[in-house]
Design a protein around this motif. Structure first.
Motif, PDB file in Angstrom:
ATOM      1  N   HIS A   1       1.292  11.291 -10.421  1.00  0.00           N
ATOM      2  CA  HIS A   1       0.490  12.506 -10.354  1.00  0.00           C
ATOM      3  C   HIS A   1       1.340  13.735 -10.667  1.00  0.00           C
ATOM      4  CE1 HIS A   1      -1.299  16.015  -8.273  1.00  0.00           C
ATOM      5  NE2 HIS A   1      -2.432  15.504  -8.709  1.00  0.00           N
ATOM      6  N   GLN A   2       2.538  13.769 -10.069  1.00  0.00           N
ATOM      7  CA  GLN A   2       3.418  14.911 -10.264  1.00  0.00           C
ATOM      8  C   GLN A   2       3.879  15.018 -11.718  1.00  0.00           C
ATOM      9  OE1 GLN A   2       3.449  16.909  -8.054  1.00  0.00           O
ATOM     10  NE2 GLN A   2       5.154  18.294  -8.249  1.00  0.00           N
ATOM     11  N   ARG A   3       4.142  13.871 -12.337  1.00  0.00           N
ATOM     12  CA  ARG A   3       4.544  13.899 -13.751  1.00  0.00           C
ATOM     13  C   ARG A   3       3.417  14.438 -14.623  1.00  0.00           C
ATOM     14  NH1 ARG A   3       9.343  10.465 -15.230  1.00  0.00           N
ATOM     15  NH2 ARG A   3      10.171  10.021 -13.187  1.00  0.00           N
TER      16      ARG A   3
ATOM     17  N   GLN B   1       1.675  21.528 -16.953  1.00  0.00           N
ATOM     18  CA  GLN B   1       2.288  22.840 -16.750  1.00  0.00           C
ATOM     19  C   GLN B   1       3.167  23.222 -17.933  1.00  0.00           C
ATOM     20  OE1 GLN B   1       1.380  24.358 -13.889  1.00  0.00           O
ATOM     21  NE2 GLN B   1       2.339  26.221 -14.580  1.00  0.00           N
TER      22      GLN B   1
ATOM     23  N   VAL C   1       9.594  14.903  -9.187  1.00  0.00           N
ATOM     24  CA  VAL C   1       9.727  14.548  -7.760  1.00  0.00           C
ATOM     25  C   VAL C   1      10.931  13.663  -7.496  1.00  0.00           C
ATOM     26  CG1 VAL C   1       7.351  14.811  -7.083  1.00  0.00           C
ATOM     27  CG2 VAL C   1       8.083  12.639  -8.018  1.00  0.00           C
TER      28      VAL C   1
ATOM     29  N   PHE D   1       1.731   6.604  -6.845  1.00  0.00           N
ATOM     30  CA  PHE D   1       0.673   7.573  -7.155  1.00  0.00           C
ATOM     31  C   PHE D   1       1.226   8.999  -7.147  1.00  0.00           C
ATOM     32  CE2 PHE D   1      -3.255   9.742  -7.311  1.00  0.00           C
ATOM     33  CZ  PHE D   1      -3.205  10.750  -6.372  1.00  0.00           C
ATOM     34  N   VAL D   2       2.035   9.309  -6.129  1.00  0.00           N
ATOM     35  CA  VAL D   2       2.611  10.659  -6.021  1.00  0.00           C
ATOM     36  C   VAL D   2       3.492  10.960  -7.240  1.00  0.00           C
ATOM     37  CG1 VAL D   2       4.247  12.097  -4.721  1.00  0.00           C
ATOM     38  CG2 VAL D   2       2.493  10.794  -3.518  1.00  0.00           C
ATOM     39  N   VAL D   3       4.325   9.985  -7.605  1.00  0.00           N
ATOM     40  CA  VAL D   3       5.247  10.190  -8.745  1.00  0.00           C
ATOM     41  C   VAL D   3       4.446  10.407 -10.036  1.00  0.00           C
ATOM     42  CG1 VAL D   3       7.023   9.116 -10.165  1.00  0.00           C
ATOM     43  CG2 VAL D   3       7.136   8.899  -7.697  1.00  0.00           C
TER      44      VAL D   3
ATOM     45  N   ILE E   1       3.290  18.168 -14.146  1.00  0.00           N
ATOM     46  CA  ILE E   1       4.414  18.815 -14.842  1.00  0.00           C
ATOM     47  C   ILE E   1       4.153  18.877 -16.339  1.00  0.00           C
ATOM     48  CG2 ILE E   1       6.825  18.494 -15.547  1.00  0.00           C
ATOM     49  CD1 ILE E   1       7.344  17.479 -12.704  1.00  0.00           C
TER      50      ILE E   1
ATOM     51  N   PHE F   1       8.221   6.866   5.254  1.00  0.00           N
ATOM     52  CA  PHE F   1       6.844   6.419   5.043  1.00  0.00           C
ATOM     53  C   PHE F   1       6.791   4.902   4.946  1.00  0.00           C
ATOM     54  CE2 PHE F   1       2.531   7.106   4.163  1.00  0.00           C
ATOM     55  CZ  PHE F   1       2.119   6.362   3.080  1.00  0.00           C
TER      56      PHE F   1
ATOM     57  N   VAL G   1       1.139   4.269  -2.793  1.00  0.00           N
ATOM     58  CA  VAL G   1       1.041   5.718  -2.507  1.00  0.00           C
ATOM     59  C   VAL G   1       2.218   6.445  -3.159  1.00  0.00           C
ATOM     60  CG1 VAL G   1       1.231   7.457  -0.678  1.00  0.00           C
ATOM     61  CG2 VAL G   1      -0.271   5.484  -0.369  1.00  0.00           C
ATOM     62  N   ILE G   2       3.404   5.863  -3.030  1.00  0.00           N
ATOM     63  CA  ILE G   2       4.608   6.502  -3.611  1.00  0.00           C
ATOM     64  C   ILE G   2       4.469   6.584  -5.131  1.00  0.00           C
ATOM     65  CG2 ILE G   2       7.104   6.244  -3.954  1.00  0.00           C
ATOM     66  CD1 ILE G   2       7.181   4.916  -1.150  1.00  0.00           C
TER      67      ILE G   2
ATOM     68  N   MET H   1       0.846  -1.204   0.000  1.00  0.00           N
ATOM     69  CA  MET H   1       0.000   0.000   0.000  1.00  0.00           C
ATOM     70  C   MET H   1       0.882   1.255   0.000  1.00  0.00           C
ATOM     71  SD  MET H   1      -2.787   1.430   2.684  1.00  0.00           S
ATOM     72  CE  MET H   1      -1.603   2.511   3.401  1.00  0.00           C
ATOM     73  N   ALA H   2       1.943   1.199   0.808  1.00  0.00           N
ATOM     74  CA  ALA H   2       2.849   2.346   0.873  1.00  0.00           C
ATOM     75  C   ALA H   2       3.490   2.576  -0.487  1.00  0.00           C
ATOM     76  CB  ALA H   2       3.920   2.114   1.932  1.00  0.00           C
ATOM     77  N   LEU H   3       3.891   1.495  -1.145  1.00  0.00           N
ATOM     78  CA  LEU H   3       4.515   1.625  -2.467  1.00  0.00           C
ATOM     79  C   LEU H   3       3.524   2.189  -3.477  1.00  0.00           C
ATOM     80  CD1 LEU H   3       6.608  -1.673  -2.548  1.00  0.00           C
ATOM     81  CD2 LEU H   3       7.498   0.651  -2.490  1.00  0.00           C
TER      82      LEU H   3
END
Lengths: 243, 161
Positions: free
Chosen positions: A12-14, A20, B93, A8-10, A17, B106, A5-6, A1-3
């Motif tokens: 989402h940010q891409r 943008q 990131v 997802f963050v990567v 970007i 985390f 989340v990580i 689950m933690a992986l």
């Protein structure tokens, strides 16, 4: 689950970007279009003023000259009339020069090199300095917009040299090199280097230099300012070919 | 867990307090704009852990306390990710040192949280199971944690250079 989340963050940010960067690209494109429209309207205005000067003011002055020539024959003070005629002749020449500077008729018809030669004649006639254009062989015709932009850039640079540098001569050379057009201006006045060009361009009063910079951007051109020896300054404009 | 089945873990409890101070110091700089709130929260957490350790017995490792602290670290991790997502800078990131170090903590917190929270409630017969979980899963996550911290420190050096 933690992986997850990580990840997802990567991801989402891409995505953010990418979005943008697309927005930045669109904004940059829009700014270029606005700039192009501004320069286009400036050229149209110059064309209109040049035409009015030539057709309206020039024609009126020519008529005044004719009348003065006639009056010279019958007047009791021919010397006065002769002087007036010379003043009118001067005015006609100046109007023609201004009209030429505003809209170079030779550029479209005969090409960049010929137009630059005509420009040098205008400055030579003013008597302020010596202006030579070196001959160029096998110079191909460029895209009309590119030729106009290069002409305006040289015109602005020459104007700056005449007004600010106290030069006594200018030598202009147009050449082709590695699929690029190279226009070199050499003079013996007070010149500037690349650093001072950037500084002056940033200033509020640096409108002419900003114009040069904008025109160079349109034609993917480059400009470089160098000092040769103790007395000569060289400005080189390089533009890739678009026939 | 009874002290006769596991060796005294005084050093382990001290380790947890020092880890709490270090992690809080790192996140305090990254996440908290109000220093007073940061200090108040961490003093409360430290005092809470120490109080609970004393209540349980200082010679027993405070699994429950560590489990609760892991939930706090999970909160820090999520807050860290939110800060990254909400940042207006256009930057990948994976180039941020904070992303890697935040991911490290985390992972550590999420992998250890349930393990630490439920260990005190498992019977002594489940000791083998706990040791197997500890060795295989938690230690494996710790390897990943230190790899991420290493990457984060490397990126920090690159950014400073």
């Amino acid at each position: 689950m933690a992986l997850s989340v990580i990840f997802f963050v990567v991801l989402h940010q891409r995505k953010v970007i990418r979005h943008q960067l697309e927005l930045n690209e669109l904004e940059s494109q829009k700014q270029m279009e606005l700039l192009q429209a501004s320069i286009q309207s400036e050229e149209e205005e110059r064309q209109r003023i040049a035409a009015e000067l030539h057709d309206d003011v020039g024609a009126t002055l020519s008529s005044a000259r004719l009348f003065l020539h006639q009056a010279e024959k019958y007047s009791t003070s021919p010397e006065l009339i002769k002087q007036s005629g010379q003043l009118v002749d001067d005015s006609i020449r100046k109007v023609r020069d201004i009209s030429h500077k505003l809209q170079p008729g030779t550029l479209q018809a005969l090409g960049l090199h010929t137009a630059l030669q005509a420009l040098s004649e205008v400055y030579k006639r003013s008597g302020s300095l010596k202006f030579d254009v070196l001959p160029a062989s096998n110079l191909p015709r460029l895209d009309a917009h590119t030729e106009l932009h290069v002409y305006r850039i040289v015109q602005e640079l020459t104007n700056n040299i005449v007004r600010h540098s106290k030069a006594t001569f200018i030598v202009l050379q147009v050449a082709t090199m590695n699929n690029e057009l190279s226009v070199t201006l050499q003079h013996d006045g007070n010149g500037m280097d690349d650093k001072s060009y950037e500084e002056f361009r940033q200033q509020k009063s640096g409108i002419g230099l900003k114009n040069i910079s904008n025109r160079l951007r349109f034609i993917n051109g480059k400009i470089a300012f160098t000092k040769q020896g103790n007395t000569a300054f060289i400005t080189e404009v390089q533009v890739p070919f678009i026939h | 867990m009874k002290s006769e089945s596991i060796e005294p873990y005084v050093i382990g409890n001290v380790f947890v307090v020092i880890e709490l101070i270090c992690i809080s110091f790192y996140y305090g700089k990254q996440l908290f704009s109000r220093k007073a709130a940061f200090r108040a929260l961490h003093i409360l957490l430290i005092l809470g852990f120490i109080t609970q350790t004393i209540f349980n017995g200082i010679y027993e490792f405070n699994f429950l306390g560590l489990g609760i602290l892991c939930t706090v670290y999970i909160g820090y991790g999520i807050a860290g990710y939110l800060r990254i997502i909400q940042s207006k800078e256009i930057i990948y990131v994976t180039r941020l040192p904070f992303f890697w170090i935040n991911s490290a903590f985390f992972l550590y917190a999420t992998s250890g949280c349930l393990l630490f929270l439920f260990t005190p409630f498992l019977k002594a017969e489940s000791l083998q199971l706990i040791l197997a979980l500890w060795t295989n899963f938690f230690v494996a996550m710790n390897i990943l944690r230190y790899i991420f911290i290493g990457i984060g420190l490397y990126k920090t050096k690159k950014v400073e250079a």
